[in-house]
Every structure is written in C-alpha cells, then in structure tokens.
Design an enzyme around this catalytic site. Structure first.
Site, PDB file in Angstrom:
ATOM      1  N   LYS A  90       0.856  -1.199   0.000  1.00  0.00           N
ATOM      2  CA  LYS A  90       0.000   0.000   0.000  1.00  0.00           C
ATOM      3  C   LYS A  90       0.884   1.238   0.000  1.00  0.00           C
ATOM      4  O   LYS A  90       1.817   1.348   0.806  1.00  0.00           O
ATOM      5  CB  LYS A  90      -0.874   0.013   1.276  1.00  0.00           C
ATOM      6  CG  LYS A  90      -1.770   1.243   1.374  1.00  0.00           C
ATOM      7  CD  LYS A  90      -3.061   1.051   0.611  1.00  0.00           C
ATOM      8  CE  LYS A  90      -3.835   2.342   0.397  1.00  0.00           C
ATOM      9  NZ  LYS A  90      -3.452   3.054  -0.847  1.00  0.00           N
ATOM     10  N   GLN A 111       7.184   4.167   3.825  1.00  0.00           N
ATOM     11  CA  GLN A 111       5.763   3.803   3.837  1.00  0.00           C
ATOM     12  C   GLN A 111       5.529   2.543   4.663  1.00  0.00           C
ATOM     13  O   GLN A 111       4.531   2.443   5.392  1.00  0.00           O
ATOM     14  CB  GLN A 111       5.277   3.583   2.392  1.00  0.00           C
ATOM     15  CG  GLN A 111       3.767   3.542   2.243  1.00  0.00           C
ATOM     16  CD  GLN A 111       3.156   4.933   2.208  1.00  0.00           C
ATOM     17  OE1 GLN A 111       3.634   5.807   1.501  1.00  0.00           O
ATOM     18  NE2 GLN A 111       2.092   5.152   2.971  1.00  0.00           N
ATOM     19  N   LYS A 114       5.616   3.613   8.213  1.00  0.00           N
ATOM     20  CA  LYS A 114       4.453   4.470   8.476  1.00  0.00           C
ATOM     21  C   LYS A 114       3.182   3.627   8.615  1.00  0.00           C
ATOM     22  O   LYS A 114       2.421   3.782   9.564  1.00  0.00           O
ATOM     23  CB  LYS A 114       4.284   5.449   7.299  1.00  0.00           C
ATOM     24  CG  LYS A 114       3.143   6.425   7.429  1.00  0.00           C
ATOM     25  CD  LYS A 114       2.853   7.151   6.109  1.00  0.00           C
ATOM     26  CE  LYS A 114       4.076   7.806   5.518  1.00  0.00           C
ATOM     27  NZ  LYS A 114       3.728   8.679   4.357  1.00  0.00           N
ATOM     28  N   LYS A 126       5.489   2.013  -3.038  1.00  0.00           N
ATOM     29  CA  LYS A 126       5.437   3.334  -3.676  1.00  0.00           C
ATOM     30  C   LYS A 126       5.691   3.131  -5.159  1.00  0.00           C
ATOM     31  O   LYS A 126       6.369   2.185  -5.545  1.00  0.00           O
ATOM     32  CB  LYS A 126       6.521   4.256  -3.105  1.00  0.00           C
ATOM     33  CG  LYS A 126       6.189   5.712  -3.231  1.00  0.00           C
ATOM     34  CD  LYS A 126       5.319   6.145  -2.088  1.00  0.00           C
ATOM     35  CE  LYS A 126       4.837   7.566  -2.240  1.00  0.00           C
ATOM     36  NZ  LYS A 126       4.191   8.012  -0.984  1.00  0.00           N
ATOM     37  N   GLY A 165      -2.618   8.402  -4.349  1.00  0.00           N
ATOM     38  CA  GLY A 165      -1.961   9.582  -4.896  1.00  0.00           C
ATOM     39  C   GLY A 165      -0.707   9.966  -4.125  1.00  0.00           C
ATOM     40  O   GLY A 165      -0.413   9.437  -3.060  1.00  0.00           O
ATOM     41  N   ASP A 166       0.038  10.877  -4.677  1.00  0.00           N
ATOM     42  CA  ASP A 166       1.190  11.514  -4.031  1.00  0.00           C
ATOM     43  C   ASP A 166       1.499  12.739  -4.907  1.00  0.00           C
ATOM     44  O   ASP A 166       0.591  13.222  -5.602  1.00  0.00           O
ATOM     45  CB  ASP A 166       2.382  10.529  -3.943  1.00  0.00           C
ATOM     46  CG  ASP A 166       3.486  11.016  -3.005  1.00  0.00           C
ATOM     47  OD1 ASP A 166       3.324  10.861  -1.787  1.00  0.00           O
ATOM     48  OD2 ASP A 166       4.500  11.574  -3.462  1.00  0.00           O
ATOM     49  N   THR A 209      -4.455  13.919   5.017  1.00  0.00           N
ATOM     50  CA  THR A 209      -3.031  14.055   5.369  1.00  0.00           C
ATOM     51  C   THR A 209      -2.793  15.379   6.092  1.00  0.00           C
ATOM     52  O   THR A 209      -2.201  15.417   7.186  1.00  0.00           O
ATOM     53  CB  THR A 209      -2.146  13.947   4.112  1.00  0.00           C
ATOM     54  OG1 THR A 209      -2.544  12.805   3.360  1.00  0.00           O
ATOM     55  CG2 THR A 209      -0.679  13.830   4.496  1.00  0.00           C
ATOM     56  N   ASN A 240      -1.782  19.375  -2.075  1.00  0.00           N
ATOM     57  CA  ASN A 240      -2.837  18.750  -1.265  1.00  0.00           C
ATOM     58  C   ASN A 240      -2.537  18.813   0.232  1.00  0.00           C
ATOM     59  O   ASN A 240      -3.381  19.220   1.025  1.00  0.00           O
ATOM     60  CB  ASN A 240      -3.010  17.293  -1.723  1.00  0.00           C
ATOM     61  CG  ASN A 240      -3.929  16.514  -0.802  1.00  0.00           C
ATOM     62  OD1 ASN A 240      -3.499  16.019   0.242  1.00  0.00           O
ATOM     63  ND2 ASN A 240      -5.198  16.430  -1.146  1.00  0.00           N
ATOM     64  N   SER A 376      -6.904   6.150   3.689  1.00  0.00           N
ATOM     65  CA  SER A 376      -6.907   5.202   2.557  1.00  0.00           C
ATOM     66  C   SER A 376      -7.327   3.823   3.051  1.00  0.00           C
ATOM     67  O   SER A 376      -8.078   3.106   2.381  1.00  0.00           O
ATOM     68  CB  SER A 376      -5.509   5.099   1.934  1.00  0.00           C
ATOM     69  OG  SER A 376      -5.291   6.121   0.991  1.00  0.00           O
TER      70      SER A 376
END
Ligand code: NDP
Ligand code: 2IT
Length: 442
Positions: A90, A111, A114, A126, A165-166, A209, A240, A376
């Site tokens: 993810k 990630q 996290k 990622k 997204g990123d 976020t 964002n 998410s």
C-alpha cells in the site's frame, strides 16, 4: 562492529548510486541502534535488518505515449513493492520529473514503517514515473495515465497492492488510472484509494493528510500544556497536504504566514488567505506568485529563505530534503519551537540532528503525515463492505487515531529524551515489523 553499523556499511557500498534510499534507511537504523543492541545476536541471526530493507519486488517498465503534437514520448514507470509483512502492498504514486528508483525506494521503505504505525493491516509500497504533469494538457495526462496503467494493472489488486496519490497524482489522475484498470480487467473494485466520491472514494480522504498533521500537532502541544491557538506557523508547499494543513490550522485559530511552490514562496504577515490560495492552486492550477496579485500586501520571493521566517512551528509539506542543515541553523537562531513534517523526509538527517540537539521538538513524517494512508485504509474498508461513512465519522476516527499515535509514541519514549518522536516512531514500527517478519519464516 555493531550489527547496525555493519548493515549501514554494506548499504553504502551496495547502493552508492541511491542517496535518498541510503538516507532514509540510515536515519531509521541509527535511531534503532540502542534497541537492537539489547538483543543483537537474535536480530543478527534472523538477518532482520537486511530483510526489512531490501524491497520484496521492484517493477520497472517503459511507458510510451503520444503527446498533443503527435510526438512519441518515452517515460519510465515503477512500482516498488517493499513489504507485504503486515498486509497487501500500500502506498502512493508520484509523477514528477525527479522520480527515480532511489526516490521511490526511500518512499516505499518509509511507507512500510508508516503503515505499521497506523495499526492497520497494510504493507508498504510506492510507485510512479518520471512523467512531469506540469504544462501537460488534460488529454496528455489521461493518455499517460492509461499507458502507465496498461503495465501496472498486472501487478495490483484490492488484496495485492493498492496504490493512491502523491506528488503530481491527485483526483484527476486517480480517476483516469481507475477507469483504465476497469477497462483492462472488467472489474470494478477498490484497487486504488483517494478515488473520487462518485466512484468509491471516501469522504475526508482529500483532507486527511493535512488535517492529520494538525491533529498530531495539537496533541503534541497538549502534552506540553500548550495549544495551537495563536501559534505562528510556517508551511512549505501549496499542494494537497499543505492546503489542508493550512485549512485545519486556521480553523483551530493558528496563524499561517508562509506557503511555497517549486518557483518560490509567499510571506503574508496577516495570515494566509485560504480562499485566495485555493482559487489559485486548486481551481486555476496557477503558480503561487499569483497570490500577491490578489493580496498586494503579501510578499513573494524566488529564493530559498522561507526557513528564515521567525515562527513558532514549521510544517514542511513539499518534498524531500527541502530543509538543509543551514536552514535548521536559521530556524534555531529564530527560536522555532517545533517542526512537524507533512512531506516525506523533508529534512536532511543533518538538519534533524541539529534541531534535536538544540531542543527543538521534531515529529517525523512517518507519524505525522500518516493520516493520508490511514484514511486510505478506511476507504478500503468501505469499499470491501460496500458501505460509506460520513465525513464526520471519518474525520473523528482520523483525529482519534492521530492522538492515539502520539500516546503510543510517548509510551515508548526514552525518559532521558522525552521529545525523541523520531526514535519512538521507528521503534514502534520496527518491533511490529520484526515480529511479523520472523513469525512468517524465511
Ligand atoms: P502535490 O503534488 O499536491 O503538491 C506538492 C507541492 O510540493 C507543490 O506545492 C509543489 O510545487 C511542491 N514541490 C513538489 N516537488 C518539489 C520540488 N522538487 N521542489 C520544491 N517544491 C516541490 O503533492 P502532495 O501535497 O500530495 O505531497 C506533498 C508531500 O507530502 C510529498 O512529500 C508527499 O510524499 C507527502 N505526502 C502526501 C500524502 C498524500 O496523501 N497526498 C500523504 C503523506 C505524505 P510545484 O507545484 O511547483 O511542483
Ligand atoms: O506518502 C503517503 O503516505 C501517501 N502518499 C499516501 C499513501 C496512501 O496509500 O494513501
């Protein structure tokens, strides 16, 4: 040589061409040194560090597409499936000219740690491309997304790998990617998160976020008998994460005085006008320099001096390594009290070290920006159970979880270093990952 030092030495030899990956891994390993030393033979025997560092799978592919002038364009697409120890892969997708394997490996590694902190059953990944969405038409963006997905779809699925997204990948790109996945597979399923609300997205994911960063800031301040109200805050970025961090900070009556994009930054000593910022960045997709045309009393600079602004709190929300040692020195000179990350790895390791050794509270992104992936995860739950939660439900779950994460970090905090959120976050993630990794065998 200690196990940690041995692994760092080998890392530097083996991945000398991947500086961001080395940086992210070294930061984690050095903060874990004392924890690992307590049981060094055990961790060494199981080769836990090497097994946590090396990605399970790296997918790299060619993306060819035709631009509006009928020229053939060639980009590189990637997906780094870093760890499936805690759940399906993810993590987000980044479209930016400076994307390469090193950048995506650092992001995938971060990630994994996290996602472990969120407590949800999520592995880490990622992906993205060196495609630069700036100045591209809508048709070109759609065209690129479709060709990127034409390869990526083979490797993802709602129980395999769930991208989101990123940088450079927002609602528009996710829509095109989702549409093409559906076309290729004939399946309407929750294979991506941060989707639009009309086709399976979660309320509150867009804001998550940025709001999450502020909820965590609020709790960290509360633990110090302090509050966010009337704090002067410097934010970087204007995408964002930055916009929603600014939105929530203003709602909680802080004053935000800066924002930036890759061309420069604005200083508005009255406090940023969120309406103007949203109009410029979200509606018109213009450069941030436009802000001063709407608000002539604000100042625009095309230099890197944002971090010289005297503020109580800085929230870097743009990109990796945007804060260097020199910037950290300026921050300390100007008496900043707290730095909390919205972006992934926005501070160099030297900058982090300097702030920590000068009494500045530093909260790492893998904790503070985890609200995005957390929601998410909530989007995945809603898709799987075919129900939708209200905005209030998502937002209150997000807030509770960000508060709980601060409490979790405080519980493992070394009493000698009561502000070391970096070490606390890494120790929590490591313990969970190491246990699951060893349990699942070699
Ligand atoms: P956006 O694309 O919405 O915004 C990115 C912002 O950062 C823009 O203002 C952009 O300016 C600026 N920026 C990007 N690259 C650079 C660069 N090389 N130098 C200077 N400025 C730059 O992305 P997000 O807001 O989603 O992401 C921002 C950060 O937050 C990233 O580090 C991302 O990994 C992280 N993050 C995002 C999450 C999410 O849910 N979206 C979740 C957790 C972390 P310009 O427009 O000029 O390029
Ligand atoms: O860095 C991140 O946590 C993200 N870009 C969000 C990942 C996600 O899967 O929502």
């Amino acid at each position: 040589m200690s196990y940690v030092q041995e692994v760092i030495t080998n890392l530097n030899k083996k991945y000398s061409q991947q500086p961001e990956f080395i940086q992210a891994v070294s930061e984690v390993l050095l903060s874990l040194e004392s924890t690992i030393k307590q049981d060094e033979n055990f961790y060494r025997k199981h080769r836990v560090l090497e097994r946590l560092i090396v990605p399970e799978r790296i997918i790299e592919f060619k993306v060819t597409w035709i631009d509006d002038n009928q020229n053939i364009q060639v980009n590189t697409g990637y997906r780094i499936q870093h760890s499936s120890v805690l759940g399906p892969y993810k993590g987000g997708l980044r479209f930016h000219a400076n994307v390469n394997q090193s950048v995506l490996k650092f992001l995938a590694f971060e990630q994994t740690f996290k996602n472990a902190l969120t407590g949800l059953p999520l592995g880490g990944a990622k992906g993205g491309s060196d495609f630069d969405p700036k100045d591209k038409s809508d048709t070109e963006i759609m065209n690129f997304c479709q060709h990127y997905m034409s390869e990526l779809y083979k490797y993802i699925g709602p129980n395999i790998d769930i991208p989101a997204g990123d940088i450079g990948v927002g609602a528009k790109e996710i829509g095109y990617l989702f549409g093409h996945y559906k076309k290729l597979t004939n399946r309407f399923e929750g294979v991506l998160t941060s989707k639009g609300l009309s086709y399976g997205g979660s309320l509150g994911r867009t804001e998550a976020t940025g709001y999450g960063v502020i909820y965590m800031l609020e709790e960290v301040l509360k633990q110090k008998n302090d509050k966010i109200e009337n704090k002067v805050i410097g934010v970087s970025g204007s995408g964002n994460v930055a916009i929603h961090a600014i939105e929530k900070a203003l709602e909680l009556r802080a004053k935000v005085v800066t924002a930036s994009d890759s061309n420069g930054w604005i200083l508005d000593n009255d406090g940023i006008d969120l309406g103007i910022l949203k109009e410029i960045k979200l509606k018109k997709r213009q450069r941030l320099s436009e802000y001063v045309n709407h608000k002539p009393s604000a100042l625009y600079f095309s230099n890197n001096d944002l971090w010289k602004t005297p503020v109580d709190v800085f929230i870097p929300c743009a990109t990796q390594n945007e804060v260097t040692l020199d910037d950290a020195i300026d921050m300390v000179t100007n008496k900043v009290k707290l730095v909390i990350e919205g972006a992934n790895m926005p501070l160099t390791n030297e900058a982090v070290g300097y702030l920590q050794s000068h009494g500045v509270v530093y909260v790492p992104g893998k904790a503070s920006n985890s609200g995005g992936v957390l929601v998410s995860g909530y989007e995945m739950s809603q898709n799987a159970s075919k129900i939708t939660w209200s905005f209030e439900e998502v937002d209150s779950k997000l807030r509770e979880k960000m508060i709980e994460m601060v409490k979790d970090m405080n519980r493992v905090m070394d009493p000698e270093y009561p502000n070391n959120y970096l070490k606390a976050a890494n120790v929590l993630g490591f313990k969970k990952l190491a246990e699951a990794l060893i349990s699942q065998g070699v």
